[in-house]
Design an enzyme around this catalytic site. Structure first.
Site, PDB file in Angstrom:
ATOM      1  N   TYR A  57       6.711   3.504 -15.686  1.00 11.57           N
ATOM      2  CA  TYR A  57       5.486   4.306 -15.580  1.00 11.57           C
ATOM      3  C   TYR A  57       5.725   5.556 -14.733  1.00 11.57           C
ATOM      4  O   TYR A  57       6.355   5.504 -13.674  1.00 11.57           O
ATOM      5  CB  TYR A  57       4.341   3.495 -14.955  1.00 11.57           C
ATOM      6  CG  TYR A  57       3.120   4.359 -14.682  1.00 11.57           C
ATOM      7  CD1 TYR A  57       2.317   4.800 -15.740  1.00 11.57           C
ATOM      8  CD2 TYR A  57       2.816   4.803 -13.398  1.00 11.57           C
ATOM      9  CE1 TYR A  57       1.239   5.643 -15.512  1.00 11.57           C
ATOM     10  CE2 TYR A  57       1.730   5.634 -13.161  1.00 11.57           C
ATOM     11  CZ  TYR A  57       0.949   6.053 -14.225  1.00 11.57           C
ATOM     12  OH  TYR A  57      -0.102   6.889 -13.997  1.00 11.57           O
ATOM     13  N   ASN A 199      -0.651  13.125  -7.828  1.00  9.34           N
ATOM     14  CA  ASN A 199      -1.129  11.890  -7.190  1.00  9.34           C
ATOM     15  C   ASN A 199      -1.120  12.065  -5.677  1.00  9.34           C
ATOM     16  O   ASN A 199      -0.068  12.298  -5.090  1.00  9.34           O
ATOM     17  CB  ASN A 199      -0.219  10.729  -7.553  1.00  9.34           C
ATOM     18  CG  ASN A 199      -0.718   9.924  -8.729  1.00  9.34           C
ATOM     19  OD1 ASN A 199      -0.073   8.976  -9.135  1.00  9.34           O
ATOM     20  ND2 ASN A 199      -1.863  10.256  -9.278  1.00  9.34           N
ATOM     21  N   TYR A 284     -34.760  10.030  26.861  1.00  8.32           N
ATOM     22  CA  TYR A 284     -33.479   9.546  26.349  1.00  8.32           C
ATOM     23  C   TYR A 284     -32.518  10.681  25.990  1.00  8.32           C
ATOM     24  O   TYR A 284     -31.308  10.559  26.149  1.00  8.32           O
ATOM     25  CB  TYR A 284     -33.689   8.686  25.100  1.00  8.32           C
ATOM     26  CG  TYR A 284     -34.247   7.312  25.346  1.00  8.32           C
ATOM     27  CD1 TYR A 284     -34.584   6.872  26.626  1.00  8.32           C
ATOM     28  CD2 TYR A 284     -34.441   6.434  24.285  1.00  8.32           C
ATOM     29  CE1 TYR A 284     -35.103   5.615  26.840  1.00  8.32           C
ATOM     30  CE2 TYR A 284     -34.957   5.162  24.484  1.00  8.32           C
ATOM     31  CZ  TYR A 284     -35.292   4.751  25.769  1.00  8.32           C
ATOM     32  OH  TYR A 284     -35.800   3.504  25.962  1.00  8.32           O
ATOM     33  N   PHE A 339      -2.562   6.267  -3.693  1.00  7.15           N
ATOM     34  CA  PHE A 339      -3.332   7.495  -3.945  1.00  7.15           C
ATOM     35  C   PHE A 339      -4.826   7.310  -3.720  1.00  7.15           C
ATOM     36  O   PHE A 339      -5.585   8.275  -3.725  1.00  7.15           O
ATOM     37  CB  PHE A 339      -3.113   7.948  -5.389  1.00  7.15           C
ATOM     38  CG  PHE A 339      -3.308   6.840  -6.398  1.00  7.15           C
ATOM     39  CD1 PHE A 339      -4.551   6.283  -6.628  1.00  7.15           C
ATOM     40  CD2 PHE A 339      -2.220   6.333  -7.089  1.00  7.15           C
ATOM     41  CE1 PHE A 339      -4.723   5.251  -7.535  1.00  7.15           C
ATOM     42  CE2 PHE A 339      -2.381   5.311  -8.010  1.00  7.15           C
ATOM     43  CZ  PHE A 339      -3.644   4.759  -8.237  1.00  7.15           C
ATOM     44  N   GLU A 425      -9.126   3.666 -14.353  1.00 11.19           N
ATOM     45  CA  GLU A 425      -9.361   4.024 -12.948  1.00 11.19           C
ATOM     46  C   GLU A 425     -10.824   3.693 -12.649  1.00 11.19           C
ATOM     47  O   GLU A 425     -11.693   4.567 -12.629  1.00 11.19           O
ATOM     48  CB  GLU A 425      -9.018   5.502 -12.745  1.00 11.19           C
ATOM     49  CG  GLU A 425      -7.541   5.760 -13.006  1.00 11.19           C
ATOM     50  CD  GLU A 425      -7.183   7.214 -13.243  1.00 11.19           C
ATOM     51  OE1 GLU A 425      -8.076   8.078 -13.109  1.00 11.19           O
ATOM     52  OE2 GLU A 425      -6.021   7.487 -13.587  1.00 11.19           O
TER      53      GLU A 425
END
Length: 513
Positions: A57, A199, A284, A339, A425
């Site tokens: 890949y 990437n 405060y 990534f 993805e």
């Protein structure tokens, strides 16, 4: 550090100050000599895969949903160029040049780590653009933060190829023309190099790092503004006593309390009401400054650690690992998900929340200074002629508007995810959105800080002839050098913007602690 202050890269974590020095002050950058061995070794492994014909890949396959498609050797170069061109789909206004410079720096550093399998010329070309001040036009929108900042980094890579546009010598021009002018050869990408450039998290890291640099400044200066407000309101520094914070020892809180004690030393205003003040406690927004300001310090310290770690992390895919002796034949190629921008997205959202809370407590102090019901005898709206003049009434309204916008932007982007790439993805970080939101919140915070300083200085004018604390008096003098006392109504926009610019330029940094 290299000769004459050159920053040398070897894939190491980079400090925020180092990133800022390259981004803003155009510090020169080079690759450390000892980094080249790993770069060359990892490239040899990529070339070995191509020679063997093994399907791997990112080297000889398609991408995303098309990862199962084997690409013929003769098409590998076209694959990388097509990848860059197809992913350069960003939209919106271009990132400012400092952020683009930070992107170039961070991407070069990650590749110099030696896990990406690119040729040395890829890193050298990135640094040539950086050192020759050729800044790719990178649209700010279009990244979902996994598989990294694909669109922004594609626009960065496009310029390396001599395509797309760049900012060069003050003009927006074609990348090929700028490269030719500086004698830089356009990069012809080879196997894996397009993917290695795309990437990664360097867009969100660049925008986030420079926003954090500004956020750290503004956070510490809110201590100064708060001290000025406390003096103008005749408040007490008792809540900043060291003993109180020793029994709740969050480091940021302890630091903020110590900073406030330093800022409030030697005050005639304080001595004038030390023994005859019917009030028991301050509100405060004054009393809890160490707790609120300190919590923000703690958040930003955490975010700083995340960004600096990310700056020295291998974030592309797949990654190449040599054996422990660095022998090429012992290398391994592993696919993973470094990534993914989740670490940055969550951290930057955290910073946005912290900055918004600082703006919130500052706005309360501004209101307390101008509100005639609670401003300890100061004129209504700090006007010399209340009624005839509105004083700083609408300056407070501007602060409220800036705070409102920050509250909307503080909603975390990292809680959202939109599946992309045909469902491959299917969980993304939205980290670039987190970074861009933080940048805008910091800008709003700088303006709210300016408004509080301007308002507190006006309040201190009405306490004369009593003198405030030594450091408060010095800070007030700097404010007055920039913005005169408001004797009668005038347009305040210019005053606010001028004081904001002084904050951004570092004029008040002497009071950072």
């Amino acid at each position: 550090m290299g000769p004459q202050g050159i920053l040398e890269l070897s894939g190491q974590p980079l400090k925020i100050e180092e990133i800022a020095s390259v981004a803003h002050r155009k510090r020169k950058v080079a690759v450390a000599k000892d980094a080249w061995r790993k770069v060359n070794a990892s490239r040899s492994i990529v070339e070995g895969v191509i020679t063997s014909g093994e399907t791997t890949y990112g080297i000889n396959t398609g991408f995303g949903k098309l990862a199962d498609v084997r690409i013929a050797d003769e098409d590998l170069k076209a694959l990388q160029h097509n990848l860059v061109r197809s992913h350069a789909s960003g939209v919106g206004e271009a990132l400012p040049e400092p952020e683009t410079r930070a992107m170039l720096l961070l991407r070069a550093n990650v590749l110099a780590k030696g896990h990406s399998g690119v040729r040395p010329v890829v890193i050298e070309t990135l640094l040539s653009l950086l050192n020759h001040e050729i800044h790719p036009v990178v649209p700010s929108r279009g990244s979902v933060g996994a598989s990294g900042d694909l669109a922004p980094l594609a626009h960065l890579a496009l310029a390396l190829m001599g395509e797309g546009e760049v900012f060069y010598q003050g003009k927006r021009t074609r990348a090929c023309c700028a490269l030719k002018e500086e004698g830089i050869s356009p990069l012809a990408l080879e196997a894996k190099e397009g993917l290695a450039l795309l990437n990664g998290t360097q867009a969100m890291a660049a925008v986030g790092a420079l926003a954090l640099d500004r956020a750290q400044r503004v956070t510490l200066l809110f201590d100064l503004a708060g001290a000025m407000s406390l003096e103008a309101l005749r408040g007490t520094p008792t809540p900043f006593d060291e003993r109180i914070h020793a029994v709740r020892p969050h480091s940021g809180q302890v630091q903020a309390a110590a900073h406030l004690r330093y800022l409030l030393q030697d005050s005639e205003i304080r001595e004038s009401h030390r023994h005859n003040d019917p009030r028991v406690q301050d509100a405060y927004c004054l009393r809890c400054m160490p707790q609120v300001h300190g919590a923000a310090r703690g958040v930003l310290a955490h975010v700083r650690e995340v960004i600096e770690t990310e700056a020295g992390s291998a974030t592309d895919n797949p990654l190449i690992f040599l054996d422990e002796n660095g022998i090429v034949s012992g290398g391994t190629i592993l696919s993973g998900g470094n990534f993914h921008g989740a670490p940055l997205a969550l951290a930057l959202d955290y910073a946005a929340i912290a900055l918004t809370d600082l703006m919130s407590i500052s706005e309360r102090r501004i209101d307390r200074l101008i509100n005639p019901d609670i401003n300890e005898g100061l004129p209504p709206f700090l006007s010399d002629t209340p009624g005839v003049s509105s004083g700083l009434m609408i300056a407070h309204v501007a602060a409220a508007a800036l705070l409102n916008e920050a509250k909307v932007l503080a909603h975390p982007a990292s809680v959202d995810s939109v599946p992309t790439s045909g469902g491959k993805e299917d969980h993304v970080s939205m980290g670039m959105t987190s970074a861009l939101k933080l940048r805008q919140i910091v800008e709003n915070a700088e303006r709210v800080l300016a408004i509080e300083m301007m308002t507190a200085a006006q309040g201190l004018d009405y306490r004369l002839p009593l003198k405030p604390a030594r450091e408060v008096a010095k800070a007030k003098a700097v404010v007055r050098n920039c913005v005169p006392h408001l004797k009668e109504d005038r347009v305040l926009s210019g005053d606010i913007e001028k004081l904001t610019a002084e904050i951004q330029s570092g004029t008040f940094d002497v009071w950072r602690n």
